[in-house]
Design a protein around this motif. Structure first.
Motif, PDB file in Angstrom:
ATOM      1  N   LYS A  66       0.814  -1.219   0.000  1.00  9.45           N
ATOM      2  CA  LYS A  66       0.000   0.000   0.000  1.00  9.45           C
ATOM      3  C   LYS A  66       0.843   1.262   0.000  1.00  9.45           C
ATOM      4  O   LYS A  66       0.353   2.353   0.304  1.00  9.45           O
ATOM      5  CB  LYS A  66      -0.992   0.009   1.168  1.00  9.45           C
ATOM      6  CG  LYS A  66      -1.940  -1.180   1.175  1.00  9.45           C
ATOM      7  CD  LYS A  66      -2.991  -1.053   2.261  1.00  9.45           C
ATOM      8  CE  LYS A  66      -3.884  -2.297   2.299  1.00  9.45           C
ATOM      9  NZ  LYS A  66      -4.558  -2.528   1.016  1.00  9.45           N
ATOM     10  N   ARG A  67       2.122   1.134  -0.298  1.00 11.28           N
ATOM     11  CA  ARG A  67       2.952   2.313  -0.466  1.00 11.28           C
ATOM     12  C   ARG A  67       2.728   2.893  -1.852  1.00 11.28           C
ATOM     13  O   ARG A  67       2.396   2.174  -2.799  1.00 11.28           O
ATOM     14  CB  ARG A  67       4.423   1.975  -0.262  1.00 11.28           C
ATOM     15  CG  ARG A  67       4.761   1.407   1.097  1.00 11.28           C
ATOM     16  CD  ARG A  67       6.243   1.131   1.218  1.00 11.28           C
ATOM     17  NE  ARG A  67       6.713   0.254   0.151  1.00 11.28           N
ATOM     18  CZ  ARG A  67       7.991  -0.029  -0.072  1.00 11.28           C
ATOM     19  NH1 ARG A  67       8.928   0.497   0.678  1.00 11.28           N
ATOM     20  NH2 ARG A  67       8.342  -0.850  -1.051  1.00 11.28           N
ATOM     21  N   ILE A  68       2.930   4.198  -1.982  1.00  6.46           N
ATOM     22  CA  ILE A  68       2.789   4.872  -3.263  1.00  6.46           C
ATOM     23  C   ILE A  68       4.166   5.305  -3.734  1.00  6.46           C
ATOM     24  O   ILE A  68       4.876   6.035  -3.025  1.00  6.46           O
ATOM     25  CB  ILE A  68       1.858   6.102  -3.153  1.00  6.46           C
ATOM     26  CG1 ILE A  68       0.524   5.703  -2.512  1.00  6.46           C
ATOM     27  CG2 ILE A  68       1.631   6.712  -4.523  1.00  6.46           C
ATOM     28  CD1 ILE A  68      -0.263   4.681  -3.301  1.00  6.46           C
ATOM     29  N   LEU A  69       4.569   4.837  -4.910  1.00 11.97           N
ATOM     30  CA  LEU A  69       5.862   5.192  -5.486  1.00 11.97           C
ATOM     31  C   LEU A  69       5.636   6.269  -6.538  1.00 11.97           C
ATOM     32  O   LEU A  69       4.859   6.075  -7.484  1.00 11.97           O
ATOM     33  CB  LEU A  69       6.537   3.984  -6.114  1.00 11.97           C
ATOM     34  CG  LEU A  69       7.242   2.988  -5.162  1.00 11.97           C
ATOM     35  CD1 LEU A  69       6.233   2.262  -4.281  1.00 11.97           C
ATOM     36  CD2 LEU A  69       8.069   1.994  -5.952  1.00 11.97           C
ATOM     37  N   LEU A 112      10.394  -4.851  -6.025  1.00 13.54           N
ATOM     38  CA  LEU A 112      10.090  -3.640  -6.781  1.00 13.54           C
ATOM     39  C   LEU A 112      11.200  -3.353  -7.781  1.00 13.54           C
ATOM     40  O   LEU A 112      12.391  -3.446  -7.448  1.00 13.54           O
ATOM     41  CB  LEU A 112       9.932  -2.451  -5.839  1.00 13.54           C
ATOM     42  CG  LEU A 112       8.698  -2.474  -4.940  1.00 13.54           C
ATOM     43  CD1 LEU A 112       8.772  -1.341  -3.929  1.00 13.54           C
ATOM     44  CD2 LEU A 112       7.420  -2.378  -5.756  1.00 13.54           C
ATOM     45  N   TRP A 113      10.802  -3.002  -8.992  1.00 15.21           N
ATOM     46  CA  TRP A 113      11.751  -2.677 -10.049  1.00 15.21           C
ATOM     47  C   TRP A 113      11.469  -1.265 -10.519  1.00 15.21           C
ATOM     48  O   TRP A 113      10.397  -0.964 -11.022  1.00 15.21           O
ATOM     49  CB  TRP A 113      11.628  -3.677 -11.195  1.00 15.21           C
ATOM     50  CG  TRP A 113      11.900  -5.079 -10.751  1.00 15.21           C
ATOM     51  CD1 TRP A 113      10.989  -6.000 -10.313  1.00 15.21           C
ATOM     52  CD2 TRP A 113      13.178  -5.701 -10.641  1.00 15.21           C
ATOM     53  NE1 TRP A 113      11.619  -7.158  -9.953  1.00 15.21           N
ATOM     54  CE2 TRP A 113      12.969  -7.012 -10.144  1.00 15.21           C
ATOM     55  CE3 TRP A 113      14.482  -5.291 -10.925  1.00 15.21           C
ATOM     56  CZ2 TRP A 113      14.014  -7.895  -9.921  1.00 15.21           C
ATOM     57  CZ3 TRP A 113      15.525  -6.173 -10.707  1.00 15.21           C
ATOM     58  CH2 TRP A 113      15.279  -7.464 -10.212  1.00 15.21           C
ATOM     59  N   VAL A 114      12.448  -0.394 -10.321  1.00 17.25           N
ATOM     60  CA  VAL A 114      12.323   1.014 -10.693  1.00 17.25           C
ATOM     61  C   VAL A 114      13.095   1.232 -11.985  1.00 17.25           C
ATOM     62  O   VAL A 114      14.310   1.014 -12.037  1.00 17.25           O
ATOM     63  CB  VAL A 114      12.860   1.931  -9.578  1.00 17.25           C
ATOM     64  CG1 VAL A 114      12.702   3.386  -9.979  1.00 17.25           C
ATOM     65  CG2 VAL A 114      12.135   1.649  -8.270  1.00 17.25           C
ATOM     66  N   ILE A 115      12.372   1.640 -13.019  1.00 17.50           N
ATOM     67  CA  ILE A 115      13.002   1.855 -14.320  1.00 17.50           C
ATOM     68  C   ILE A 115      13.310   3.338 -14.467  1.00 17.50           C
ATOM     69  O   ILE A 115      12.398   4.183 -14.437  1.00 17.50           O
ATOM     70  CB  ILE A 115      12.103   1.370 -15.472  1.00 17.50           C
ATOM     71  CG1 ILE A 115      11.958  -0.151 -15.428  1.00 17.50           C
ATOM     72  CG2 ILE A 115      12.676   1.777 -16.814  1.00 17.50           C
ATOM     73  CD1 ILE A 115      10.870  -0.663 -14.517  1.00 17.50           C
ATOM     74  N   THR A 116      14.573   3.664 -14.589  1.00 15.49           N
ATOM     75  CA  THR A 116      14.980   5.042 -14.832  1.00 15.49           C
ATOM     76  C   THR A 116      15.307   5.208 -16.316  1.00 15.49           C
ATOM     77  O   THR A 116      15.185   4.271 -17.106  1.00 15.49           O
ATOM     78  CB  THR A 116      16.189   5.425 -13.964  1.00 15.49           C
ATOM     79  OG1 THR A 116      17.339   4.668 -14.394  1.00 15.49           O
ATOM     80  CG2 THR A 116      15.916   5.135 -12.496  1.00 15.49           C
ATOM     81  N   GLY A 119      18.603   2.872 -16.722  1.00 15.64           N
ATOM     82  CA  GLY A 119      18.867   1.632 -16.003  1.00 15.64           C
ATOM     83  C   GLY A 119      17.649   1.098 -15.277  1.00 15.64           C
ATOM     84  O   GLY A 119      16.602   1.749 -15.202  1.00 15.64           O
ATOM     85  N   ILE A 120      17.796  -0.116 -14.740  1.00 16.18           N
ATOM     86  CA  ILE A 120      16.747  -0.772 -13.977  1.00 16.18           C
ATOM     87  C   ILE A 120      17.305  -1.091 -12.592  1.00 16.18           C
ATOM     88  O   ILE A 120      18.325  -1.779 -12.477  1.00 16.18           O
ATOM     89  CB  ILE A 120      16.278  -2.067 -14.665  1.00 16.18           C
ATOM     90  CG1 ILE A 120      15.760  -1.766 -16.077  1.00 16.18           C
ATOM     91  CG2 ILE A 120      15.193  -2.756 -13.840  1.00 16.18           C
ATOM     92  CD1 ILE A 120      15.400  -3.019 -16.866  1.00 16.18           C
ATOM     93  N   SER A 121      16.658  -0.586 -11.557  1.00 17.45           N
ATOM     94  CA  SER A 121      17.128  -0.775 -10.191  1.00 17.45           C
ATOM     95  C   SER A 121      16.128  -1.597  -9.393  1.00 17.45           C
ATOM     96  O   SER A 121      14.915  -1.386  -9.503  1.00 17.45           O
ATOM     97  CB  SER A 121      17.348   0.571  -9.500  1.00 17.45           C
ATOM     98  OG  SER A 121      18.338   1.332 -10.168  1.00 17.45           O
ATOM     99  N   GLU A 122      16.640  -2.530  -8.588  1.00 22.92           N
ATOM    100  CA  GLU A 122      15.787  -3.325  -7.701  1.00 22.92           C
ATOM    101  C   GLU A 122      15.751  -2.661  -6.333  1.00 22.92           C
ATOM    102  O   GLU A 122      16.786  -2.347  -5.745  1.00 22.92           O
ATOM    103  CB  GLU A 122      16.319  -4.754  -7.576  1.00 22.92           C
ATOM    104  CG  GLU A 122      15.441  -5.626  -6.680  1.00 22.92           C
ATOM    105  CD  GLU A 122      16.003  -7.024  -6.485  1.00 22.92           C
ATOM    106  OE1 GLU A 122      15.418  -7.788  -5.701  1.00 22.92           O
ATOM    107  OE2 GLU A 122      17.042  -7.334  -7.118  1.00 22.92           O
ATOM    108  N   SER A 126      12.686  -1.824   2.429  1.00 16.11           N
ATOM    109  CA  SER A 126      13.138  -0.705   3.254  1.00 16.11           C
ATOM    110  C   SER A 126      13.618   0.467   2.405  1.00 16.11           C
ATOM    111  O   SER A 126      14.311   1.347   2.911  1.00 16.11           O
ATOM    112  CB  SER A 126      14.263  -1.163   4.192  1.00 16.11           C
ATOM    113  OG  SER A 126      15.386  -1.607   3.438  1.00 16.11           O
ATOM    114  N   ASN A 127      13.262   0.457   1.115  1.00 15.40           N
ATOM    115  CA  ASN A 127      13.620   1.534   0.176  1.00 15.40           C
ATOM    116  C   ASN A 127      15.118   1.599  -0.107  1.00 15.40           C
ATOM    117  O   ASN A 127      15.651   2.660  -0.429  1.00 15.40           O
ATOM    118  CB  ASN A 127      13.139   2.898   0.684  1.00 15.40           C
ATOM    119  CG  ASN A 127      11.655   2.921   0.955  1.00 15.40           C
ATOM    120  OD1 ASN A 127      10.887   2.283   0.245  1.00 15.40           O
ATOM    121  ND2 ASN A 127      11.241   3.639   1.981  1.00 15.40           N
TER     122      ASN A 127
END
Length: 226
Positions: A66-69, A112-116, A119-122, A126-127
């Motif tokens: 339920k976190r918002i990214l 969670l996979w953050v696409i910049t 690059g792609i960061s996991e 805990s962020n």
């Protein structure tokens, strides 16, 4: 926009994301809005203390916790915790590949996979950025596109300038081998040292004159995995 008939003008909308108590609204230059089902509207901008890191919102994603990214085009990632009502900012300084976030997705195991942009960061629970993959790691895309990522079963798909990248997170393995580093060349006062330098040449010591105080070293890591 509200239940009591009030109209609120929000221009330049760039991203939308529903939540348990309403809707998150991102804009191209005016920051982030949170609309609650009660009719309350809250605006977050980078000018506020303890708020978001950038006003140009590129992506909004709600994970299973339920976190918002919230991704921005110049301020990295903002993670909103509904329990504390606070934002945690993750940027290049914290390990994110770069500060232009294109999208964020979650696989079936909650990773969670953050696409910049590059690059792609996991990201873990805990962020904290665990690891990052980019073109130098074998990905054949130089630049990823906004809002071009999704998860199908347990395959992550990401679109970019050179086509589409897909991977199964379960099949990713971290290479823990630390390759040896060797000096490949030395220059003194911008003049290459003749005869080479290093273990391969047998020349491992260098005696310098008082005016030879400008040294340049070139080195290489002996890793041929790619």
């Amino acid at each position: 926009m509200s239940d009591d008939g009030r109209t609120v003008n929000i221009n330049q909308i760039s991203a939308l994301c529903p939540s348990d108590d309403g809707l998150w609204i991102g804009t191209r230059s005016r920051g982030l809005y949170r609309y609650r089902s009660s009719g309350e509207l809250t605006r977050y901008t980078s000018d506020d203390g303890n708020s978001i890191s950038g006003n140009r919102i590129t992506a909004i994603f709600a994970d299973s916790r339920k976190r918002i990214l919230i991704g921005t085009s110049d301020g990295g990632l903002n993670v909103f915790d509904p329990e504390t009502e606070r934002f945690t900012i993750v940027t290049h300084n914290e390990g994110l590949h770069d500060n232009t976030v294109c999208s964020a997705v979650e696989d079936r195991k909650g990773r969670l996979w953050v696409i910049t942009r590059t690059g792609i960061s996991e990201l873990d629970a805990s962020n904290r950025v665990l690891r990052t993959y980019d073109h130098s790691g074998g990905i054949r895309v130089q630049e990823f596109s906004p809002a071009s990522a999704f998860v199908d079963d347990n395959t992550v798909w990401v679109g970019g300038d050179s086509g589409l990248v897909s991977f199964n997170p379960d099949n990713l393995h971290v290479n823990t081998y630390a390759p040896p580093v060797v000096i490949t060349s030395v220059a003194v006062n911008n003049r290459p040292l003749g005869g080479g330098f290093g273990l391969s040449t047998g020349r491992t010591q260098l005696r310098l004159k008082h005016d030879e105080n400008n040294l340049t070293f070139a080195f290489s890591a002996l890793n041929y995995i790619y």
